[in-house]
Scaffold this active site. Structure first.
Site, PDB file in Angstrom:
ATOM      1  N   GLY A 105     -30.319   5.382 -20.929  1.00 30.74           N
ATOM      2  CA  GLY A 105     -31.420   5.653 -19.999  1.00 30.74           C
ATOM      3  C   GLY A 105     -32.263   6.796 -20.499  1.00 30.74           C
ATOM      4  N   LYS A 106     -33.376   7.023 -19.871  1.00 34.00           N
ATOM      5  CA  LYS A 106     -34.204   8.194 -20.183  1.00 34.00           C
ATOM      6  C   LYS A 106     -35.149   8.415 -19.021  1.00 34.00           C
ATOM      7  CE  LYS A 106     -34.702  11.052 -23.689  1.00 34.00           C
ATOM      8  NZ  LYS A 106     -33.653  11.447 -24.650  1.00 34.00           N
TER       9      LYS A 106
END
Ligand code: NAD
Length: 416
Positions: A105-106
């Site tokens: 994720g980011k």
């Protein structure tokens, strides 16, 4: 990472090459090249002057197949959904190469933190977390620091999430202060992993770290810890640059003295124990190992043919463009890719999450020994794959990652 255009497309370029060699099932190929979830939120914040500003925030969960999404939150005026999606994809491959039970994720918020007060930053962080609160959690998505965010920001993330769920939840975020459930050894983890990757790459090419000559771009968290640990292992760090300048000494810089100088002057520039050095000169040094540990897009088609190092260790994310990577490969330079070389950071983030969930904390020697084992195994899994498929280490790292995520996707089957 792209020389021009979409960063996500640059990621796909690397992915596709490995997927072809793996003969990846076309259905799995489609699934792995689409982000699982992209969230866009508007975060209104009352600024110190009384006016309301609305900041755009993103959180991308590229994959949650192997476990919770994992990846940092960056605060920067140039953040885009394309960039956050590409970074979330890279986190997916990095966690798979590191063989830890996380997806990728980011997050990002479009803002300029250098022009914001501490109160404004806290208000923005809390509102951003409130907007994505249903999507994150120890079992769902575990953020961490990235560009312009730090342990204090992570403390606010942890507190805001905890207030929403009604109990203290330390495992929702990593990179926290030690007092809040952070892990010893986390600050040094990426540099320690870089040292291990460098040592194994040198060994593979029949060299020893003792006496090896090394040049490093960047003397921040990653560059300075790498320099310190490599020097302690007997390597000669002959050149280091940062955003202000650099220092060179043919017999090796005195790293403890350079650390003191950088602490006092906020730069390595002007170090009395060496001669001045530019980035251009650093990249052209005749050394055994070059470690770009500062920024993306540093080795490009413009300067790839000037590189004289035998080994390049990508400590930064995306420091070598795909075009430059091909040139280095053709010239016989052994490149250890970012998703392997700097995975020590996310590996100890995983250890932090494990310790938080246990409620039982390890001492530094335990953390370092476990990191050594994970990095060693990850390096050799990728090396064996590169020898088996007769490809460079970057393509091999993708093959390892794609086959791990692909196998689990196939085993879990389609939910419909
Ligand atoms: P940092 O902000 O602590 O340090 C960055 C360093 O790069 C500083 O010394 C800065 O002066 C230098 N720099 C900036 N512009 C430069 C330029 N034009 N030329 C030469 N040097 C320049 O950052 P960091 O945490 O050390 O991260 C460095 C890289 O490693 C980034 O790409 C980051 O994404 C990546 N990374 C960091 C971690 C981590 O745990 N910190 C983990 C994985 C990857």
């Amino acid at each position: 990472m792209a020389e021009h255009g979409s960063i996500f497309r640059a990621m796909l370029q690397e992915f596709d090459e490995a997927a072809r060699l793996l003969n990846l099932d076309p259905g799995i190929w489609k699934i792995l090249t689409h982000p699982k979830r992209q969230i866009i939120v508007s975060c209104p914040v009352q600024m110190d002057n009384g006016e309301i500003e609305v900041f755009t925030g993103y959180r991308v969960q590229y994959s949650i197949t192997l476990g919770p999404a994992k990846g940092g939150i960056r605060y920067h005026p140039d953040v885009t959904l394309d960039e956050v999606t590409a970074l979330a994809a890279w986190m997916t491959w990095k966690c798979a190469v590191a063989h830890i039970p996380f997806g990728g994720g980011k997050g990002g918020v479009v803002c300029d933190p250098t022009r914001m007060s501490r109160r404004e930053l806290e208000a923005l962080t809390r509102r951003y977390v409130a907007e994505i609160v249903d999507a994150i959690g120890p079992e769902k998505d575990v953020p961490a620091p990235d560009v312009n965010t730090n342990d204090q920001v992570m403390a606010w993330v942890m507190d805001t999430y905890s207030m929403h769920v009604g109990h203290t939840s330390t495992a929702v975020v990593t990179g926290k202060p030690l007092e809040l459930g952070g892990s010893v050894g986390r600050r040094e983890a990426t540099g320690r992993g870089v040292m291990i990757a460098t040592r194994e790459a040198a060994r593979h090419l029949g060299r020893d770290l003792a006496g090896a000559s090394i040049a490093i771009q960047g003397f921040g968290n990653v560059g300075s810890v790498s320099a310190d640990l490599l020097a302690k292992a007997g390597a000669k760090i002959v050149g280091i640059t940062d955003h202000r300048g650099g220092a060179y000494h043919a017999r090796g810089l005195d790293i403890p003295k350079l650390l003191e100088h950088a602490q006092a002057h906020k730069t390595v520039d002007g170090f009395p124990g060496g001669e001045p050095l530019t980035n251009e000169q650093l990249f052209a040094l005749d050394v055994d190992v070059l470690i770009p540990a500062a920024l993306e897009n540093q080795i490009t088609i413009e300067n790839a043919s000037t590189i004289n190092a035998r080994i390049v260790i990508e400590a930064a994310n995306g420091p070598v463009t795909p075009e430059a990577n091909n040139i280095l490969h053709q010239r016989g330079v052994f490149v250890v890719p970012d998703i392997l070389a700097n995975s020590g950071g996310v590996t100890v983030s995983y250890f932090e999450w494990v310790q938080d969930r246990y409620g039982y904390f390890w001492d530094e020697s335990d953390v370092n020994a476990r990191l050594e084992k994970k990095m060693y195994e990850a390096f050799h899994d990728v090396l064996q794959t590169s020898l088996k498929y007769k490809v460079d280490m970057r393509t091999a790292a993708y093959i390892v990652a794609i086959s791990r995520v692909g196998t689990v996707t196939q085993l879990r089957g389609m939910y419909a």
